[in-house]
Design a protein around this motif. Structure first.
Motif, PDB file in Angstrom:
ATOM      1  N   ARG A 172       0.661  -1.199  -0.038  1.00  0.00           N
ATOM      2  CA  ARG A 172       0.121  -0.104   0.056  1.00  0.00           C
ATOM      3  C   ARG A 172       0.874   1.237   0.123  1.00  0.00           C
ATOM      4  NH1 ARG A 172      -4.736  -1.386  -1.082  1.00  0.00           N
ATOM      5  NH2 ARG A 172      -5.376  -2.438   1.009  1.00  0.00           N
TER       6      ARG A 172
ATOM      7  N   GLU B 168      -5.042  -1.414  -6.361  1.00  0.00           N
ATOM      8  CA  GLU B 168      -5.457  -1.214  -5.081  1.00  0.00           C
ATOM      9  C   GLU B 168      -6.160  -2.694  -4.481  1.00  0.00           C
ATOM     10  OE1 GLU B 168      -3.939   0.339  -2.924  1.00  0.00           O
ATOM     11  OE2 GLU B 168      -3.470   2.204  -3.739  1.00  0.00           O
TER      12      GLU B 168
ATOM     13  N   THR C 281      -5.082  -5.473  -1.791  1.00  0.00           N
ATOM     14  CA  THR C 281      -6.220  -5.873  -0.698  1.00  0.00           C
ATOM     15  C   THR C 281      -6.300  -7.370  -0.724  1.00  0.00           C
ATOM     16  OG1 THR C 281      -7.222  -3.881  -0.729  1.00  0.00           O
ATOM     17  CG2 THR C 281      -8.135  -5.709   0.118  1.00  0.00           C
TER      18      THR C 281
ATOM     19  N   ASP D  70      -3.197  -0.042   6.376  1.00  0.00           N
ATOM     20  CA  ASP D  70      -4.458  -0.218   6.803  1.00  0.00           C
ATOM     21  C   ASP D  70      -4.771  -0.270   8.284  1.00  0.00           C
ATOM     22  OD1 ASP D  70      -3.654  -1.185   4.068  1.00  0.00           O
ATOM     23  OD2 ASP D  70      -5.913  -1.453   3.761  1.00  0.00           O
TER      24      ASP D  70
ATOM     25  N   CYS E 124      -9.081   5.807   6.491  1.00  0.00           N
ATOM     26  CA  CYS E 124      -8.560   6.641   5.525  1.00  0.00           C
ATOM     27  C   CYS E 124      -8.546   5.998   4.111  1.00  0.00           C
ATOM     28  CB  CYS E 124      -7.170   7.137   5.831  1.00  0.00           C
ATOM     29  SG  CYS E 124      -6.908   8.028   7.179  1.00  0.00           S
ATOM     30  N   ASP E 125      -8.666   6.790   3.167  1.00  0.00           N
ATOM     31  CA  ASP E 125      -8.683   6.354   1.793  1.00  0.00           C
ATOM     32  C   ASP E 125      -7.167   6.055   1.403  1.00  0.00           C
ATOM     33  OD1 ASP E 125      -7.305   8.683   0.516  1.00  0.00           O
ATOM     34  OD2 ASP E 125      -9.261   9.464   0.292  1.00  0.00           O
ATOM     35  N   PHE E 126      -6.650   5.388   0.423  1.00  0.00           N
ATOM     36  CA  PHE E 126      -5.442   5.003   0.290  1.00  0.00           C
ATOM     37  C   PHE E 126      -4.259   6.170   0.035  1.00  0.00           C
ATOM     38  CE2 PHE E 126      -7.565   1.100  -1.427  1.00  0.00           C
ATOM     39  CZ  PHE E 126      -7.832   0.308  -0.120  1.00  0.00           C
TER      40      PHE E 126
ATOM     41  N   GLU F  78      -4.738   9.057   1.061  1.00  0.00           N
ATOM     42  CA  GLU F  78      -4.437   9.731   2.434  1.00  0.00           C
ATOM     43  C   GLU F  78      -3.662   9.102   3.122  1.00  0.00           C
ATOM     44  OE1 GLU F  78      -7.123  11.868   5.994  1.00  0.00           O
ATOM     45  OE2 GLU F  78      -8.129  10.737   4.304  1.00  0.00           O
TER      46      GLU F  78
END
Length: 313
Positions: free
Chosen positions: A96, A106, A110, A134, A140-142, A144
């Motif tokens: 990530r 993405e 995951t 994560d 948070c989104d990735f 961010e």
């Protein structure tokens, strides 16, 4: 140290050249022994499968990961034979951290992370656990997550460029990452020339190194007492111990950039195109490609490889 991943030109040969090899790590090990606690290792690793189908079987973990994780768990158990509290190894997945810079999707990152966790649970690899962005930035989104990481631990690119120009270990790592980026992007649907791709990958490599160093800084704060392992070759006296998880003739090859090839009861890590060029037979597991079986000797000489991996159940 018997399973070290060292640079080809490393002056240190063998498991130990002198106490210089262990000195950077000895205090952490000694503290764990004195406190009768498990020795903790962290290993930034298992980011996600290479997007190049000439190197790997697909985006999900396969026998290359299963064999490597089994080896790491066995290594911790062997430490437990000498140190009763044993050892724990935290796999700090960095997929990530730089997925957008290396061409990883993405959803694939995951799925891969969940696949690694499933293998650990299925095979009861009790010494292993996982940690990733994560876990650190839930909700948070990735983008961010990466932004927060760089705000806290990022270094200026100019500093990295200067370090690479100076040579040494920084340049070796930069060149190795550039090579991986180029190989991963060199696919049949390539829309630019090889020369343009090489230039692009050289620039991307700086960003990957920058992100990786930020991840290193974060991990140092999160796990200050852990012994630091690395999937990159590390020279004598380094603050990290480079580690092989499978036999391979390539000092840079990792399970997520290759495939497991079974020969004479043990696995060797090679690239998919090499296995197919050798006429290896593909084996499926649960309906998905898992590994290859070589009909004869490996197409690459694994002489000097520091560990083998038997087939996990």
């Amino acid at each position: 140290m018997k399973h070290r991943r060292s640079p080809a030109r490393c002056a240190c040969k063998g498991a130990l050249c002198s106490d210089a090899c262990v000195r950077p790590h000895l205090d952490r090990v000694a503290r764990a022994v004195e406190r009768a606690q498990p020795i903790v290792f962290i290993l930034p690793s298992f980011p996600g499968k290479s997007p190049n189908p000439a190197k790997v079987l697909g985006p999900m973990p396969d026998m290359a990961e299963r064999a490597s994780l089994t080896f790491l768990n066995t290594l911790c158990r062997k430490i437990g034979e000498r140190h009763a509290p044993g050892a724990r190894l935290i796999l700090c997945s960095d997929g990530r951290v730089f997925s957008d810079a290396v061409g990883l999707h993405e959803p694939d990152v995951t799925a891969y992370q969940r696949g690694i966790e499933s293998i650990i649970e299925e095979l009861r690899l009790e010494a292993l656990s996982t940690f990733n962005l994560d876990d650190l930035f839930p909700g948070c989104d990735f983008a961010e997550m990466r932004s927060r990481l760089m705000a806290r631990h990022g270094r200026p690119l100019d500093d990295l460029r200067a370090a690479v120009r100076a040579g040494g270990e920084a340049r070796q790592i930069y060149c190795g990452i550039t090579r991986f980026l180029f190989e991963d992007a060199l696919r049949p649907d390539l829309g630019i020339s090889r020369t343009a791709l090489q230039k692009l990958c050289r620039e991307r490599a700086y960003h990957v190194v920058q992100r990786s160093k930020a991840w290193d800084g974060l991990l140092a704060g999160e796990f200050p007492d852990a012994v630091r392992l690395s999937i990159h070759p590390q020279g004598c006296g380094s603050g990290k111990i480079g580690i092989h998880m499978m036999a391979t003739a390539d000092e840079w090859l990792t399970p997520w950039h290759g495939v497991a090839a079974l020969a004479n009861g043990s696995f060797t890590l090679i690239k998919r195109r090499e296995a197919e060029a050798a006429g290896a037979r593909m084996v499926f597991r649960d309906g998905r490609p898992s590994h290859y079986v070589l009909r004869a000797a490996s197409p690459r000489d694994p002489t000097g490889a520091v560990c083998g991996a038997k087939e996990p159940k």
